[in-house]
Structure formats: C-alpha cells, structure tokens
Enzyme design. Structure first.
Site, PDB file in Angstrom:
ATOM      1  N   GLY A  54     101.132 -25.705  42.128  1.00  0.00           N
ATOM      2  CA  GLY A  54     102.412 -25.723  42.847  1.00  0.00           C
ATOM      3  C   GLY A  54     103.491 -25.425  41.829  1.00  0.00           C
ATOM      4  N   SER A  56     105.334 -27.370  38.705  1.00  0.00           N
ATOM      5  CA  SER A  56     105.129 -28.603  37.937  1.00  0.00           C
ATOM      6  C   SER A  56     106.391 -29.450  37.781  1.00  0.00           C
ATOM      7  CB  SER A  56     104.529 -28.270  36.568  1.00  0.00           C
ATOM      8  OG  SER A  56     105.381 -27.394  35.849  1.00  0.00           O
ATOM      9  N   CYS A  85      96.418 -25.634  37.437  1.00  0.00           N
ATOM     10  CA  CYS A  85      97.660 -24.875  37.268  1.00  0.00           C
ATOM     11  C   CYS A  85      98.858 -25.811  37.048  1.00  0.00           C
ATOM     12  CB  CYS A  85      97.831 -23.925  38.443  1.00  0.00           C
ATOM     13  SG  CYS A  85      98.790 -22.481  37.998  1.00  0.00           S
ATOM     14  N   ARG A 111     104.101 -22.473  30.101  1.00  0.00           N
ATOM     15  CA  ARG A 111     104.257 -22.157  31.526  1.00  0.00           C
ATOM     16  C   ARG A 111     104.494 -20.667  31.738  1.00  0.00           C
ATOM     17  NH1 ARG A 111     108.470 -26.126  34.324  1.00  0.00           N
ATOM     18  NH2 ARG A 111     107.919 -24.760  36.048  1.00  0.00           N
ATOM     19  N   ILE A 145      97.792 -17.627  39.327  1.00  0.00           N
ATOM     20  CA  ILE A 145      99.039 -17.389  40.047  1.00  0.00           C
ATOM     21  C   ILE A 145     100.188 -17.978  39.234  1.00  0.00           C
ATOM     22  CG2 ILE A 145     100.310 -17.767  42.194  1.00  0.00           C
ATOM     23  CD1 ILE A 145      97.545 -18.261  43.534  1.00  0.00           C
ATOM     24  N   ARG A 146     100.948 -17.115  38.631  1.00  0.00           N
ATOM     25  CA  ARG A 146     102.055 -17.553  37.762  1.00  0.00           C
ATOM     26  C   ARG A 146     101.578 -18.703  36.871  1.00  0.00           C
ATOM     27  NH1 ARG A 146     107.844 -19.454  38.828  1.00  0.00           N
ATOM     28  NH2 ARG A 146     108.779 -18.243  37.194  1.00  0.00           N
ATOM     29  N   HIS A 182      92.777 -21.417  39.879  1.00  0.00           N
ATOM     30  CA  HIS A 182      92.710 -22.151  41.153  1.00  0.00           C
ATOM     31  C   HIS A 182      91.337 -22.039  41.843  1.00  0.00           C
ATOM     32  CE1 HIS A 182      97.066 -22.929  41.778  1.00  0.00           C
ATOM     33  NE2 HIS A 182      97.228 -21.828  41.088  1.00  0.00           N
ATOM     34  N   GLU A 184      90.129 -23.850  44.037  1.00  0.00           N
ATOM     35  CA  GLU A 184      90.277 -24.234  45.453  1.00  0.00           C
ATOM     36  C   GLU A 184      90.655 -23.040  46.339  1.00  0.00           C
ATOM     37  OE1 GLU A 184      92.364 -24.755  43.096  1.00  0.00           O
ATOM     38  OE2 GLU A 184      94.428 -24.546  43.806  1.00  0.00           O
TER      39      GLU A 184
HETATM   40  N1  GLN Z   1     104.330 -21.581  37.577  1.00  0.00           N
HETATM   41  C1  GLN Z   1     104.038 -22.926  38.001  1.00  0.00           C
HETATM   42  C2  GLN Z   1     104.610 -23.938  37.018  1.00  0.00           C
HETATM   43  O1  GLN Z   1     104.950 -23.572  35.936  1.00  0.00           O
HETATM   44  C3  GLN Z   1     102.548 -23.146  38.160  1.00  0.00           C
HETATM   45  C4  GLN Z   1     101.977 -22.169  39.175  1.00  0.00           C
HETATM   46  C5  GLN Z   1     100.786 -22.664  39.929  1.00  0.00           C
HETATM   47  O2  GLN Z   1     100.503 -23.873  40.016  1.00  0.00           O
HETATM   48  N2  GLN Z   1     100.090 -21.750  40.560  1.00  0.00           N
HETATM   49  O3  GLN Z   1     104.725 -25.070  37.332  1.00  0.00           O
END
Ligand code: GLN
Length: 200
Positions: A54, A56, A85, A111, A145-146, A182, A184
């Site tokens: 999500g 953080s 993540c 991050r 994802i990011r 991820h 999941e």
């Molecule tokens: N970019 C989010 C962060 O720095 C982490 C992304 C993710 O959980 N998919 O918190």
C-alpha cells in the site's frame, strides 16, 4: 492448514490500508482462518500476521493513530510477521526518511527504488527455498509495484531473494519476512505456504 494440536491456523492481516483483501483471499484458499487487524486487541490469539502493500507512510500514521505501534512490535518478538512492499518498509529499521516504522527488522530500504508507478514490472526469480511439489522449484513470478529495494541487511537479517543483478528483494530474520514484491497478486501460493510453515 493446521497448527500444533490439530487447531486451524489463524492469521491476521493488518487492514489499515493497502491490498489486505488479496492476502486474505490467498490465505483463505489455503484453509487458514483470517482476521482483519485494525485495533491492538485484534492481535490476540493470532498465529502470525501479514502487513500488506500500500503506502507505507499512510500505514505508519494510521498505526500510530490506532495505538498499534508498540503492540505490533511486541507481536513481532513472539510470532511470525511478513511485510510485502509497503509492509516491508514498515518493518524496517531505516527507510532513509522520517516516517513511523516498526523498526523490528535489521534491513535498510529505499522507497520507490525503481521509479514511478509506470516503472512497475514483473520478473521470474529463482527462489529455491520455496516449497516444490515435483522435487525442483520453478521460478517465482515477482510483481513489483512502485517497490522498495532492500538496500542492505545487517544483524540477524539475511537476504532471501535477489534480482539477477544481485540487488536484494526479500529478506528473513528468524520468523520475520520482508518482500519488495507482491505474491498475493499472483496465483502462486508458495510464498504464503513458506510463511505459514514459520507459524506452525
Ligand atoms: N511505494 C510504496 C511506499 O513507498 C510501496 C508500494 C507498494 O506497497 N506496492 O510505501
């Protein structure tokens, strides 16, 4: 899935923000009872906890607001916790910026290490520690994802999986796990089964 004494396993998923539903669905398919955790008392009686992906900073701030920081730290001293993540960032000792962290894993994370949302990617990675059904383990499809990178591990933490260039994307410290990716979001339940083994 059962714990000692034939009792059904009960695993919490921190449900403050992020993709906790996807973790719950995967655990449900594995026959595990799940609990959405938003308050300290909801940690009682859990065999393990997953902190989802999500954002953080949001997860950290909400955890502070709900009085969860200390209870989560204590939980992590006794039971398995896995952060995916954003969850991995939240578990870390150092995310190179000011934000609420549990700080229970000896990992330093960076991050958004791969750039912006459009730079998200998927890659098959070798993870020989994962359970296999046919004697040899097939690569695991890792979704980033990011995502953060685990820049370094220290103390009792060890690198568990790396990208082909050697950069760390999964770490373990006893019963604590952190993954940049991820599991999941795939149909592959091997990482969840690996985590559940730690809780037995
Ligand atoms: N970019 C989010 C962060 O720095 C982490 C992304 C993710 O959980 N998919 O918190």
């Amino acid at each position: 899935m059962l714990v000692g004494g034939g009792k059904r396993m009960k695993v919490g998923v921190l449900a403050l923000q992020g993709d906790f539903i996807e973790h719950q669905a995967m655990l449900g398919r594995l026959g595990v009872e799940t609990v959405q955790v938003r308050l300290p008392q909801e940690l009682e009686g859990l065999d393990a906890l997953i902190i989802p992906g999500g954002e953080s900073t949001t997860i950290g701030k909400l955890a502070e607001a709900f009085g969860l920081i200390e209870p989560l730290r204590q939980f992590g001293q006794q039971r398995p916790v896995w952060g995916t993540c954003a969850g991995a960032i939240f578990l870390s000792k150092d995310a190179r910026r000011q934000q609420p962290l549990l700080g229970i894993m000896d990992i330093m994370v960076v991050r958004n290490a791969f750039g912006r949302q459009v730079n998200s990617f998927e890659i098959d990675l070798d993870m020989p520690f994962l359970p296999s059904s046919n004697g040899h383990s097939t690569p695991f499809h890792a979704v980033f994802i990011r995502a953060p990178l685990i820049e370094s591990v220290s103390g009792n933490a060890q690198a568990l999986a790396t990208l082909p260039d050697g950069r760390i994307v999964a770490a373990r410290q006893g019963r604590l796990l952190a993954t940049s990716f991820h599991p999941e979001l795939t149909g592959d339940d091997r990482f969840h089964r690996y985590f559940l083994e730690l809780a037995k």
